[in-house]
Design a protein around this motif. Structure first.
Motif, PDB file in Angstrom:
ATOM      1  N   MET A 103      -6.113   1.362  35.353  1.00  0.00           N
ATOM      2  CA  MET A 103      -7.001   0.348  35.412  1.00  0.00           C
ATOM      3  C   MET A 103      -8.197   0.968  36.102  1.00  0.00           C
ATOM      4  N   PRO A 104      -9.450   0.701  35.750  1.00  0.00           N
ATOM      5  CA  PRO A 104     -10.597   1.163  36.478  1.00  0.00           C
ATOM      6  C   PRO A 104     -10.459   0.633  38.017  1.00  0.00           C
ATOM      7  N   VAL A 105     -10.836   1.597  38.724  1.00  0.00           N
ATOM      8  CA  VAL A 105     -10.992   1.223  40.284  1.00  0.00           C
ATOM      9  C   VAL A 105     -11.646   0.087  40.660  1.00  0.00           C
ATOM     10  N   ILE A 106     -12.865  -0.208  40.183  1.00  0.00           N
ATOM     11  CA  ILE A 106     -13.670  -1.461  40.463  1.00  0.00           C
ATOM     12  C   ILE A 106     -12.943  -2.594  40.086  1.00  0.00           C
ATOM     13  N   HIS A 107     -12.050  -2.605  38.819  1.00  0.00           N
ATOM     14  CA  HIS A 107     -11.452  -3.807  38.498  1.00  0.00           C
ATOM     15  C   HIS A 107     -10.373  -3.963  39.424  1.00  0.00           C
ATOM     16  N   ILE A 108      -9.728  -3.069  39.920  1.00  0.00           N
ATOM     17  CA  ILE A 108      -8.354  -3.220  40.818  1.00  0.00           C
ATOM     18  C   ILE A 108      -9.102  -3.913  41.883  1.00  0.00           C
ATOM     19  N   LEU A 109     -10.037  -3.495  42.568  1.00  0.00           N
ATOM     20  CA  LEU A 109     -10.673  -3.959  43.901  1.00  0.00           C
ATOM     21  C   LEU A 109     -11.225  -5.555  43.578  1.00  0.00           C
ATOM     22  N   PHE A 110     -11.653  -5.859  42.459  1.00  0.00           N
ATOM     23  CA  PHE A 110     -12.192  -7.184  41.876  1.00  0.00           C
ATOM     24  C   PHE A 110     -11.003  -8.144  41.929  1.00  0.00           C
ATOM     25  N   GLN A 111      -9.798  -7.661  41.341  1.00  0.00           N
ATOM     26  CA  GLN A 111      -8.695  -8.513  41.095  1.00  0.00           C
ATOM     27  C   GLN A 111      -8.284  -8.836  42.498  1.00  0.00           C
ATOM     28  N   LEU A 112      -8.264  -7.706  43.484  1.00  0.00           N
ATOM     29  CA  LEU A 112      -7.617  -7.994  44.708  1.00  0.00           C
ATOM     30  C   LEU A 112      -8.571  -8.994  45.504  1.00  0.00           C
ATOM     31  N   VAL A 113      -9.591  -9.481  45.174  1.00  0.00           N
ATOM     32  CA  VAL A 113     -10.262 -10.603  45.959  1.00  0.00           C
ATOM     33  C   VAL A 113      -9.467 -11.874  45.858  1.00  0.00           C
ATOM     34  N   ALA A 114      -8.978 -12.129  44.534  1.00  0.00           N
ATOM     35  CA  ALA A 114      -8.601 -13.416  44.059  1.00  0.00           C
ATOM     36  C   ALA A 114      -7.017 -13.410  44.062  1.00  0.00           C
ATOM     37  N   LEU A 115      -6.353 -12.236  44.443  1.00  0.00           N
ATOM     38  CA  LEU A 115      -4.966 -12.267  44.147  1.00  0.00           C
ATOM     39  C   LEU A 115      -4.157 -12.665  45.659  1.00  0.00           C
ATOM     40  N   GLU A 116      -3.933 -14.024  45.584  1.00  0.00           N
ATOM     41  CA  GLU A 116      -3.448 -14.571  46.818  1.00  0.00           C
ATOM     42  C   GLU A 116      -2.549 -14.128  47.393  1.00  0.00           C
ATOM     43  N   PRO A 117      -1.347 -13.869  46.623  1.00  0.00           N
ATOM     44  CA  PRO A 117       0.198 -13.401  47.297  1.00  0.00           C
ATOM     45  C   PRO A 117      -0.112 -11.963  47.580  1.00  0.00           C
ATOM     46  N   VAL A 118      -1.086 -11.194  47.526  1.00  0.00           N
ATOM     47  CA  VAL A 118      -1.281  -9.795  48.007  1.00  0.00           C
ATOM     48  C   VAL A 118      -1.936  -9.571  48.952  1.00  0.00           C
ATOM     49  N   ASP A 119      -1.393  -8.833  49.863  1.00  0.00           N
ATOM     50  CA  ASP A 119      -2.078  -8.504  51.297  1.00  0.00           C
ATOM     51  C   ASP A 119      -2.805  -7.311  51.164  1.00  0.00           C
ATOM     52  N   SER A 120      -2.467  -6.341  50.369  1.00  0.00           N
ATOM     53  CA  SER A 120      -3.586  -5.092  50.239  1.00  0.00           C
ATOM     54  C   SER A 120      -2.951  -4.285  49.085  1.00  0.00           C
ATOM     55  N   ILE A 121      -3.843  -3.182  48.819  1.00  0.00           N
ATOM     56  CA  ILE A 121      -3.291  -2.384  47.886  1.00  0.00           C
ATOM     57  C   ILE A 121      -3.399  -1.092  48.462  1.00  0.00           C
ATOM     58  N   VAL A 122      -2.257  -0.167  48.261  1.00  0.00           N
ATOM     59  CA  VAL A 122      -2.318   0.918  48.558  1.00  0.00           C
ATOM     60  C   VAL A 122      -2.559   1.859  47.676  1.00  0.00           C
ATOM     61  N   PHE A 123      -3.587   2.711  47.777  1.00  0.00           N
ATOM     62  CA  PHE A 123      -4.092   3.645  46.886  1.00  0.00           C
ATOM     63  C   PHE A 123      -3.441   5.043  47.165  1.00  0.00           C
ATOM     64  N   PHE A 124      -2.656   5.604  46.523  1.00  0.00           N
ATOM     65  CA  PHE A 124      -2.086   6.949  46.563  1.00  0.00           C
ATOM     66  C   PHE A 124      -3.088   7.717  45.963  1.00  0.00           C
ATOM     67  N   GLU A 125      -3.614   8.880  46.818  1.00  0.00           N
ATOM     68  CA  GLU A 125      -4.698   9.533  46.654  1.00  0.00           C
ATOM     69  C   GLU A 125      -4.512  11.174  45.989  1.00  0.00           C
ATOM     70  N   THR A 126      -3.347  11.771  46.307  1.00  0.00           N
ATOM     71  CA  THR A 126      -2.923  12.780  46.035  1.00  0.00           C
ATOM     72  C   THR A 126      -2.043  12.864  44.978  1.00  0.00           C
ATOM     73  N   PRO A 127      -2.052  13.324  43.842  1.00  0.00           N
ATOM     74  CA  PRO A 127      -1.086  13.207  42.700  1.00  0.00           C
ATOM     75  C   PRO A 127       0.227  14.274  43.172  1.00  0.00           C
ATOM     76  N   GLY A 128       1.282  13.787  43.044  1.00  0.00           N
ATOM     77  CA  GLY A 128       2.657  14.294  43.237  1.00  0.00           C
ATOM     78  C   GLY A 128       3.077  13.866  44.526  1.00  0.00           C
ATOM     79  N   THR A 129       2.407  13.163  45.407  1.00  0.00           N
ATOM     80  CA  THR A 129       2.927  13.054  46.698  1.00  0.00           C
ATOM     81  C   THR A 129       2.404  11.341  47.083  1.00  0.00           C
ATOM     82  N   THR A 130       3.315  10.717  48.060  1.00  0.00           N
ATOM     83  CA  THR A 130       2.969   9.667  48.581  1.00  0.00           C
ATOM     84  C   THR A 130       2.352   9.573  50.061  1.00  0.00           C
ATOM     85  N   SER A 131       1.971  10.846  50.555  1.00  0.00           N
ATOM     86  CA  SER A 131       1.860  11.128  51.962  1.00  0.00           C
ATOM     87  C   SER A 131       0.125  10.697  52.188  1.00  0.00           C
TER      88      SER A 131
END
Length: 163
Positions: A103-131
């Motif tokens: 999904m395009p990052v802008i669309h993810i952020l736009f969806q977040l505005v209206a997603l009531e059950p979601v508190d946040s989105i965690v964007f993993f930035e470095t491929p291959g790790t979750t750190s």
């Protein structure tokens, strides 16, 4: 940068043509762009179930559990830089029917505005790790948008001393 303008335009073009929604999307675009510019990727993979709903993960925070006698919960959606990175988070307990879709990052952020059950989105930035992750909280995003809307309203008001 990262085709963000094209993503914003696509969001505006796909908005219901009701005379209000496209303008609303255009008004909040600077907020979405500002957050997206802090992220490293133009698209992320989001886990979805068969109904194309985002897969939520409930995180429990126990820092103050002894004091409060309760455990705080937070519902998050994980956003991965690559498809193969989805397997790095085994704690999700993903259903075999779940599918990671780009999904395009802008669309993810736009969806977040209206997603009531979601508190946040965690964007993993470095491929291959979750750190290396960046969390975007829905309430923070909503506050930024409300502030932008207030600025927009104030800029449209006619000064009282105009003759």
């Amino acid at each position: 940068m990262k085709n963000l303008e094209a993503q914003i335009q696509l969001l505006i073009d796909n908005a219901p043509q009701d005379g209000v929604t496209p303008q609303l999307v255009a008004n909040i675009a600077p907020v979405l762009r500002a957050i997206a510019q802090n992220l490293q990727h133009s698209q992320y993979y989001i886990l979805q179930n068969l109904q194309e709903r985002w897969v939520l993960t409930t995180l429990k925070h126990k820092a103050n559990a002894a004091l409060k006698g309760t455990t705080e919960e937070k519902r998050v959606v994980y956003a991965f830089p690559r498809l193969q990175d989805v397997s790095l988070v085994s704690s999700i307990g993903v259903s075999p029917q779940a599918v990671a879709k780009p999904m395009p990052v802008i669309h993810i952020l736009f969806q977040l505005v209206a997603l009531e059950p979601v508190d946040s989105i965690v964007f993993f930035e470095t491929p291959g790790t979750t750190s290396n992750a960046m969390e975007v909280e829905r309430t923070d995003l909503q506050k930024m948008i409300e502030q932008k809307q207030q600025e927009h309203i104030l800029s449209k008001q006619v000064p009282p001393d105009i003759a």
